[in-house]
Design a protein around this motif. Structure first.
Motif, mmCIF file in Angstrom:
data_model
loop_
_atom_site.group_PDB
_atom_site.id
_atom_site.type_symbol
_atom_site.label_atom_id
_atom_site.label_comp_id
_atom_site.label_asym_id
_atom_site.label_seq_id
_atom_site.Cartn_x
_atom_site.Cartn_y
_atom_site.Cartn_z
ATOM 1 N N ASP A 194 0.835 -1.204 0.000
ATOM 2 C CA ASP A 194 0.000 0.000 0.000
ATOM 3 C C ASP A 194 0.869 1.254 0.000
ATOM 4 O OD1 ASP A 194 -2.719 1.198 0.285
ATOM 5 O OD2 ASP A 194 -1.862 1.923 2.181
ATOM 6 N N ASP A 195 1.990 1.223 0.757
ATOM 7 C CA ASP A 195 2.901 2.380 0.776
ATOM 8 C C ASP A 195 3.490 2.623 -0.611
ATOM 9 O OD1 ASP A 195 2.421 2.706 3.442
ATOM 10 O OD2 ASP A 195 4.264 1.679 4.112
ATOM 11 N N VAL A 196 3.859 1.563 -1.286
ATOM 12 C CA VAL A 196 4.433 1.704 -2.624
ATOM 13 C C VAL A 196 3.413 2.292 -3.583
ATOM 14 C CG1 VAL A 196 5.307 0.439 -4.635
ATOM 15 C CG2 VAL A 196 6.169 -0.098 -2.348
ATOM 16 N N GLU A 197 2.191 1.769 -3.513
ATOM 17 C CA GLU A 197 1.152 2.254 -4.425
ATOM 18 C C GLU A 197 0.819 3.722 -4.142
ATOM 19 O OE1 GLU A 197 -0.128 0.691 -7.070
ATOM 20 O OE2 GLU A 197 1.371 -0.837 -6.625
ATOM 21 N N LYS A 198 0.755 4.070 -2.876
ATOM 22 C CA LYS A 198 0.477 5.485 -2.533
ATOM 23 C C LYS A 198 1.605 6.382 -3.018
ATOM 24 C CE LYS A 198 -2.396 4.727 1.574
ATOM 25 N NZ LYS A 198 -2.501 4.900 3.049
ATOM 26 N N LEU A 199 2.855 5.941 -2.843
ATOM 27 C CA LEU A 199 3.990 6.749 -3.268
ATOM 28 C C LEU A 199 4.007 6.896 -4.777
ATOM 29 C CD1 LEU A 199 6.514 8.312 -2.498
ATOM 30 C CD2 LEU A 199 7.795 6.150 -2.547
ATOM 31 N N ARG A 200 3.721 5.837 -5.488
ATOM 32 C CA ARG A 200 3.672 5.908 -6.954
ATOM 33 C C ARG A 200 2.567 6.857 -7.414
ATOM 34 N NH1 ARG A 200 4.418 -0.531 -8.441
ATOM 35 N NH2 ARG A 200 6.730 -0.506 -8.544
ATOM 36 N N THR A 201 1.432 6.773 -6.751
ATOM 37 C CA THR A 201 0.333 7.684 -7.110
ATOM 38 C C THR A 201 0.721 9.124 -6.826
ATOM 39 O OG1 THR A 201 -1.301 5.971 -6.595
ATOM 40 C CG2 THR A 201 -2.077 8.251 -6.654
ATOM 41 N N MET A 202 1.379 9.334 -5.687
ATOM 42 C CA MET A 202 1.817 10.685 -5.333
ATOM 43 C C MET A 202 2.824 11.217 -6.356
ATOM 44 S SD MET A 202 3.567 11.968 -1.757
ATOM 45 C CE MET A 202 2.214 11.288 -0.832
ATOM 46 N N ILE A 203 3.780 10.354 -6.749
ATOM 47 C CA ILE A 203 4.796 10.778 -7.731
ATOM 48 C C ILE A 203 4.132 11.097 -9.061
ATOM 49 C CG2 ILE A 203 6.746 9.971 -9.091
ATOM 50 C CD1 ILE A 203 7.667 8.402 -6.640
ATOM 51 N N ALA A 204 3.188 10.252 -9.489
ATOM 52 C CA ALA A 204 2.508 10.478 -10.764
ATOM 53 C C ALA A 204 1.743 11.799 -10.736
ATOM 54 C CB ALA A 204 1.569 9.320 -11.067
ATOM 55 N N VAL B 239 1.741 17.843 -11.920
ATOM 56 C CA VAL B 239 1.783 19.229 -11.430
ATOM 57 C C VAL B 239 3.037 19.938 -11.935
ATOM 58 C CG1 VAL B 239 1.956 20.666 -9.362
ATOM 59 C CG2 VAL B 239 0.388 18.707 -9.400
ATOM 60 N N ALA B 240 4.157 19.203 -11.986
ATOM 61 C CA ALA B 240 5.428 19.800 -12.401
ATOM 62 C C ALA B 240 5.376 20.346 -13.821
ATOM 63 C CB ALA B 240 6.552 18.765 -12.270
ATOM 64 N N THR B 241 4.575 19.719 -14.664
ATOM 65 C CA THR B 241 4.491 20.179 -16.062
ATOM 66 C C THR B 241 3.844 21.566 -16.184
ATOM 67 O OG1 THR B 241 2.371 19.019 -16.323
ATOM 68 C CG2 THR B 241 4.371 17.828 -16.938
ATOM 69 N N SER B 242 3.041 21.896 -15.179
ATOM 70 C CA SER B 242 2.360 23.201 -15.240
ATOM 71 C C SER B 242 3.071 24.282 -14.434
ATOM 72 C CB SER B 242 0.921 23.068 -14.729
ATOM 73 O OG SER B 242 0.911 22.668 -13.379
ATOM 74 N N LEU B 243 4.066 23.866 -13.630
ATOM 75 C CA LEU B 243 4.741 24.864 -12.795
ATOM 76 C C LEU B 243 5.608 25.809 -13.613
ATOM 77 C CD1 LEU B 243 5.826 22.805 -9.633
ATOM 78 C CD2 LEU B 243 3.959 24.458 -9.871
ATOM 79 N N GLY B 244 6.170 25.331 -14.720
ATOM 80 C CA GLY B 244 7.003 26.206 -15.556
ATOM 81 C C GLY B 244 6.204 27.393 -16.080
ATOM 82 N N ASP B 245 5.004 27.152 -16.583
ATOM 83 C CA ASP B 245 4.169 28.232 -17.100
ATOM 84 C C ASP B 245 3.765 29.194 -15.980
ATOM 85 O OD1 ASP B 245 4.313 27.000 -19.556
ATOM 86 O OD2 ASP B 245 2.413 25.911 -19.309
ATOM 87 N N ARG B 246 3.457 28.637 -14.826
ATOM 88 C CA ARG B 246 3.061 29.494 -13.707
ATOM 89 C C ARG B 246 4.248 30.315 -13.200
ATOM 90 N NH1 ARG B 246 0.046 26.129 -9.220
ATOM 91 N NH2 ARG B 246 -0.064 28.254 -8.355
ATOM 92 N N LEU B 247 5.470 29.663 -13.231
ATOM 93 C CA LEU B 247 6.660 30.425 -12.805
ATOM 94 C C LEU B 247 6.959 31.561 -13.782
ATOM 95 C CD1 LEU B 247 9.030 30.671 -10.820
ATOM 96 C CD2 LEU B 247 10.311 29.065 -12.294
ATOM 97 N N ALA B 248 6.770 31.284 -15.085
ATOM 98 C CA ALA B 248 7.006 32.323 -16.108
ATOM 99 C C ALA B 248 5.980 33.443 -15.984
ATOM 100 C CB ALA B 248 6.963 31.701 -17.506
ATOM 101 N N ALA B 249 4.766 33.075 -15.609
ATOM 102 C CA ALA B 249 3.695 34.066 -15.477
ATOM 103 C C ALA B 249 3.794 34.825 -14.165
ATOM 104 C CB ALA B 249 2.333 33.394 -15.582
ATOM 105 N N GLY B 250 4.660 34.345 -13.251
ATOM 106 C CA GLY B 250 4.833 35.013 -11.971
ATOM 107 C C GLY B 250 3.766 34.702 -10.964
ATOM 108 N N SER B 251 3.004 33.620 -11.225
ATOM 109 C CA SER B 251 1.928 33.266 -10.288
ATOM 110 C C SER B 251 2.422 32.380 -9.144
ATOM 111 C CB SER B 251 0.800 32.530 -11.041
ATOM 112 O OG SER B 251 1.310 31.349 -11.664
ATOM 113 N N ILE B 252 3.685 32.027 -9.204
ATOM 114 C CA ILE B 252 4.273 31.207 -8.139
ATOM 115 C C ILE B 252 5.713 31.587 -7.994
ATOM 116 C CG2 ILE B 252 4.912 29.285 -9.671
ATOM 117 C CD1 ILE B 252 4.230 27.374 -7.395
ATOM 118 N N SER B 253 6.252 31.494 -6.809
ATOM 119 C CA SER B 253 7.637 31.899 -6.565
ATOM 120 C C SER B 253 8.593 30.757 -6.864
ATOM 121 C CB SER B 253 7.805 32.337 -5.107
ATOM 122 O OG SER B 253 7.574 31.250 -4.236
#
Length: 254
Positions: free
Chosen positions: A65-75, A80-94
């Motif tokens: 269960d820990d492995v499955e939860k961690l895999r789900t969290m990583i996925a 989320v990481a794919t959208s952080l670049g656009d938000r960082l460029a837009a200045g909506s996140i530090s």
């Protein structure tokens, strides 16, 4: 201390041998109870191992269960990481927030192999315990089958022993009856008594025959007298005619 350690090992080995011999002796005295004790010990070992297996299964389930939860969290974090670049460029996140997020994602990914290894170890341990439980279960089933077979053989042997004992007892009784008939003092006394009574009866018959002879002789003489008397008084017709037709002087002559 080394001397005491050696002494302890020697005593342990000695008492182990004594215990084994004592167990063998008791088993020879009461094999049924010894067999039950062996089965109880095997059953207890099986139950103990089964409890360990249940705990191992629970541990594996948790690790999985820990492995499955961690895999789900990583996925999810990778999405989320794919959208952080656009938000960082837009200045909506530090940058610091993005950097912290990246640190956590990297920590999750670095922790995943360890979690997978722990899951694998838990699975392997569970599988080994399952093999042990299966082996003990098979051993217990084989033990029960063999014990049943041995108990049946013992019961059959006991029945045969009882049967042969009854046969011997019957033979002894027959031999005893033969002995009684041939050598019993009571039987001999009874035989002597019968012979004695028979001799008494024969003696009484002899006496009775002796006493009966005078009676028979007297009866015979009396019978002769009666027959002679009857013969003397009996007059034939011819004699009667001669007597009646004779003259007086002839009757006198007669």
């Amino acid at each position: 201390m080394s001397g005491w350690g050696l002494t302890a090992r020697l005593l342990g080995k000695h008492f182990e041998v004594v215990g084994n011999k004592l167990s063998e002796t008791i088993a020879s005295w009461d094999p049924e109870t010894a067999t039950e004790a062996d089965r109880d010990r095997l059953q207890a070992t099986l139950m103990e191992t089964a409890q360990k297996l249940a705990s191992a299964r629970a541990s594996f389930d948790k690790e999985h269960d820990d492995v499955e939860k961690l895999r789900t969290m990583i996925a999810n974090d990778e999405k989320v990481a794919t959208s952080l670049g656009d938000r960082l460029a837009a200045g909506s996140i530090s940058e610091s927030a993005v950097s912290k997020f990246c640190d956590e994602l990297e920590a999750e990914k670095s922790r995943l192999p360890q979690e997978i290894q722990e899951e694998s170890d838990a699975k392997e341990y569970m599988g080994q315990l399952q093999q042990v439980v299966d082996a003990f279960s098979k051993s217990l089933a084989e033990f029960d089958a063999q014990a049943k077979k041995n108990l049946q053989a013992l019961a059959s042997a006991q029945s045969q022993k009882d049967l042969q004992g009854l046969r011997i007892e019957r033979q002894e009784e027959l031999d005893g009856l033969k002995g009684i008939a041939g050598h019993s003092s009571a039987m001999a006394a009874l035989t002597r008594k019968a012979q004695e009574v028979s001799n008494q009866a024969a003696g009484m018959r002899i006496v009775a025959d002796i006493n009966q002879k005078p009676i028979d002789d007297a009866q015979e003489l009396d019978s002769i007298r009666k027959s002679v008397a009857i013969g003397a008084t009996t007059e034939s017709v011819v004699d009667r005619l001669k007597r009646l037709s004779a003259k007086p002087d002839q009757q006198t002559a007669q």
